[in-house]
Design a protein around this motif. Structure first.
Motif, mmCIF file in Angstrom:
data_model
loop_
_atom_site.group_PDB
_atom_site.id
_atom_site.type_symbol
_atom_site.label_atom_id
_atom_site.label_comp_id
_atom_site.label_asym_id
_atom_site.label_seq_id
_atom_site.Cartn_x
_atom_site.Cartn_y
_atom_site.Cartn_z
ATOM 1 N N SER A 211 -8.910 4.074 -14.586
ATOM 2 C CA SER A 211 -8.552 3.520 -15.899
ATOM 3 C C SER A 211 -8.640 2.002 -15.898
ATOM 4 N N ALA A 212 -8.220 1.381 -14.794
ATOM 5 C CA ALA A 212 -8.286 -0.075 -14.706
ATOM 6 C C ALA A 212 -9.723 -0.563 -14.767
ATOM 7 N N VAL A 213 -10.616 0.133 -14.087
ATOM 8 C CA VAL A 213 -12.036 -0.229 -14.128
ATOM 9 C C VAL A 213 -12.575 -0.046 -15.548
ATOM 10 N N HIS A 214 -12.186 1.030 -16.188
ATOM 11 C CA HIS A 214 -12.648 1.297 -17.561
ATOM 12 C C HIS A 214 -12.153 0.220 -18.527
ATOM 13 N N ARG A 215 -10.869 -0.151 -18.418
ATOM 14 C CA ARG A 215 -10.323 -1.170 -19.324
ATOM 15 C C ARG A 215 -11.019 -2.513 -19.150
ATOM 16 N N ALA A 216 -11.460 -2.794 -17.930
ATOM 17 C CA ALA A 216 -12.142 -4.062 -17.674
ATOM 18 C C ALA A 216 -13.591 -4.039 -18.150
ATOM 19 N N GLY A 217 -14.105 -2.863 -18.483
ATOM 20 C CA GLY A 217 -15.444 -2.764 -19.042
ATOM 21 C C GLY A 217 -16.576 -2.841 -18.033
ATOM 22 N N PHE A 218 -16.279 -2.639 -16.745
ATOM 23 C CA PHE A 218 -17.328 -2.709 -15.736
ATOM 24 C C PHE A 218 -18.263 -1.507 -15.812
ATOM 25 N N ALA A 219 -19.542 -1.744 -15.573
ATOM 26 C CA ALA A 219 -20.484 -0.646 -15.345
ATOM 27 C C ALA A 219 -20.201 -0.110 -13.948
ATOM 28 N N SER A 220 -19.989 1.190 -13.836
ATOM 29 C CA SER A 220 -19.571 1.733 -12.544
ATOM 30 C C SER A 220 -20.295 3.037 -12.231
ATOM 31 N N ARG A 221 -20.310 3.371 -10.958
ATOM 32 C CA ARG A 221 -20.827 4.659 -10.516
ATOM 33 C C ARG A 221 -20.028 5.105 -9.302
ATOM 34 N N SER A 222 -20.080 6.385 -9.016
ATOM 35 C CA SER A 222 -19.359 6.935 -7.871
ATOM 36 C C SER A 222 -20.119 6.651 -6.581
ATOM 37 N N VAL A 223 -19.356 6.404 -5.512
ATOM 38 C CA VAL A 223 -19.933 6.051 -4.216
ATOM 39 C C VAL A 223 -19.287 6.898 -3.125
ATOM 40 N N GLU A 224 -20.080 7.381 -2.188
ATOM 41 C CA GLU A 224 -19.573 8.066 -1.000
ATOM 42 C C GLU A 224 -19.783 7.147 0.201
ATOM 43 N N LEU A 225 -18.699 6.874 0.947
ATOM 44 C CA LEU A 225 -18.813 6.067 2.153
ATOM 45 C C LEU A 225 -18.820 6.988 3.369
ATOM 46 N N ASP A 226 -19.896 6.911 4.142
ATOM 47 C CA ASP A 226 -19.973 7.721 5.347
ATOM 48 C C ASP A 226 -18.932 7.261 6.372
#
Length: 384
Positions: A211-226
């Motif tokens: 929600s915090a990322v959404h409120r800030a308006g950032f373009a985002s995607r999901s990431v998997e860290l090995d």
């Protein structure tokens, strides 16, 4: 409230209205012993010189108003200390303040100082920051001087600041790191590309971070860290080996807390084979983080997977090692990582949101965190 081990007013060309900062008791201040909140070091002679970060703060006009309490020898996540006292958690005094930089987080959260310095070997700035509802930053490993900081030898530990506001934290970084680009840290980061790391954490905390990322308006995607979990385990092996090497000789003094003696004795069993395996994981995990950061500017994930447990539960033996599962890996890799508090639906407690950046891109991490705090920083909810 045991946030301070000692309070004083140290000025070098500081104005009466100069900003105040408190210093963790693993960092040298000339004229005062560096005891690491430990009975076995209580009779240490006073430091002859300031640590380099302390001298830089004084030269920049900061006023040092005390040495802060900490988990004994900086080797613990709860912040509980039966020798110097346990700092209170400004979010909820029934809960642990986090360790090891407990006093620094507490002092900032209660408004006893504008900022504080701590050290972060396995999450020891970011963890207490998340527990206490303040901002905490671990710079890129090796970027901020550790001259005059205990332990002397480490491949994990970083000096880092706490604050209640990002502009203050940036001011501290400007003072302690002569290479820090203040203009870049204050630049508009609203167009930053964000990778949200898929991790195991409480559902309400995961929602708060998204929600915090959404409120800030950032373009985002999901990431998997090995190898995130492997990096957590490897980080434990390295910190155990290095802490035993630095402080193992104190076990037989009879002046350490029983819990610390048990942890140090367990750490003594870390073998060269264990450390070699951990170093292989370090290389693999570091490469994984670097790869993901080729395509995004920062990675975002919770600081802690759950809210801090109560003091009662911690004293009863409830394990807290999993608290560092999302922060310790970035000590192993050396990437800069910063925690800010974000609101969680259904509770007055704030969770920690962690921003991780490319090595050396500390300014970008600060700029993204500043953008996030504009819309997400809670105010006025600390315990009075």
């Amino acid at each position: 409230m045991s946030a301070f081990i000692s309070e004083f007013d140290l000025r070098t060309r500081a104005r009466e209205d100069a900003p105040t900062i408190a210093i963790k008791d693993s960092i040298d201040i000339a004229g005062y012993p560096t005891t690491a909140a430990c009975r076995a070091l209580a009779d240490q002679p006073a430091a002859a010189e300031h640590a380099e970060v302390v001298q830089r703060l004084l030269d920049a006009g900061w006023r040092i108003n005390g040495k802060t309490n900490m988990h004994e020898l900086a080797f613990g996540m709860t912040g509980i200390n039966d020798f110097t006292g346990t700092p209170r958690n400004p979010q909820d005094m029934s809960r642990i303040p986090g360790g090891s930089s407990s006093g620094s987080a507490s002092a900032v959260g209660f408004g006893l100082a504008d900022a504080a310095l701590g050290t972060d070997t396995g999450g020891s700035v970011r963890g207490p920051a998340a527990c206490c509802g303040v901002i905490g930053f671990k710079p890129t490993f090796g970027r901020v001087s550790r001259v005059g900081v205990a332990p002397k030898e480490t491949t994990l530990d970083c000096v880092g600041p706490f604050s209640r506001e990002m502009h203050v934290l940036i001011d501290v970084m400007t003072a302690i790191d002569p290479t820090f680009d203040t203009r870049a840290a204050r630049a508009d980061a609203s167009k930053a590309r964000v990778g949200i790391v898929a991790v195991q954490a409480d559902a309400d905390i995961l929602r708060a971070v998204e929600s915090a990322v959404h409120r800030a308006g950032f373009a985002s995607r999901s990431v998997e860290l090995d190898a995130m979990n492997d990096a957590f385990v490897a980080g434990l092996a390295v910190i155990n080996a290095e802490t035993w090497r630095a402080f193992g000789h104190l076990v037989d003094t009879g002046k350490l807390g029983a819990d610390l003696v048990a942890r140090l004795r367990a750490a003594s069993n870390t073998s060269a084979v264990d450390v070699d395996a951990a170093e292989r994981v370090r290389r693999m995990f570091t490469a994984s983080v670097d790869r993901e950061l080729d395509d995004v500017d920062v990675l975002i994930l919770p600081t802690l997977p759950t809210f801090p447990i109560t003091l009662e539960a911690a004293r009863a033996g409830t394990s807290v090692i999993a608290m560092s599962s999302l922060i310790r890996p970035f000590n192993l890799s050396g990437h800069p990582a910063l925690s800010i508090p974000v609101p969680v639906v259904g509770t007055s407690l704030k969770a920690g949101l962690q921003v991780v950046g490319r090595k050396g891109a500390d300014e970008k991490v600060c700029a993204v965190a500043a953008c996030l705090t504009k819309l997400n920083m809670p105010k006025g909810n600390y315990v009075e």
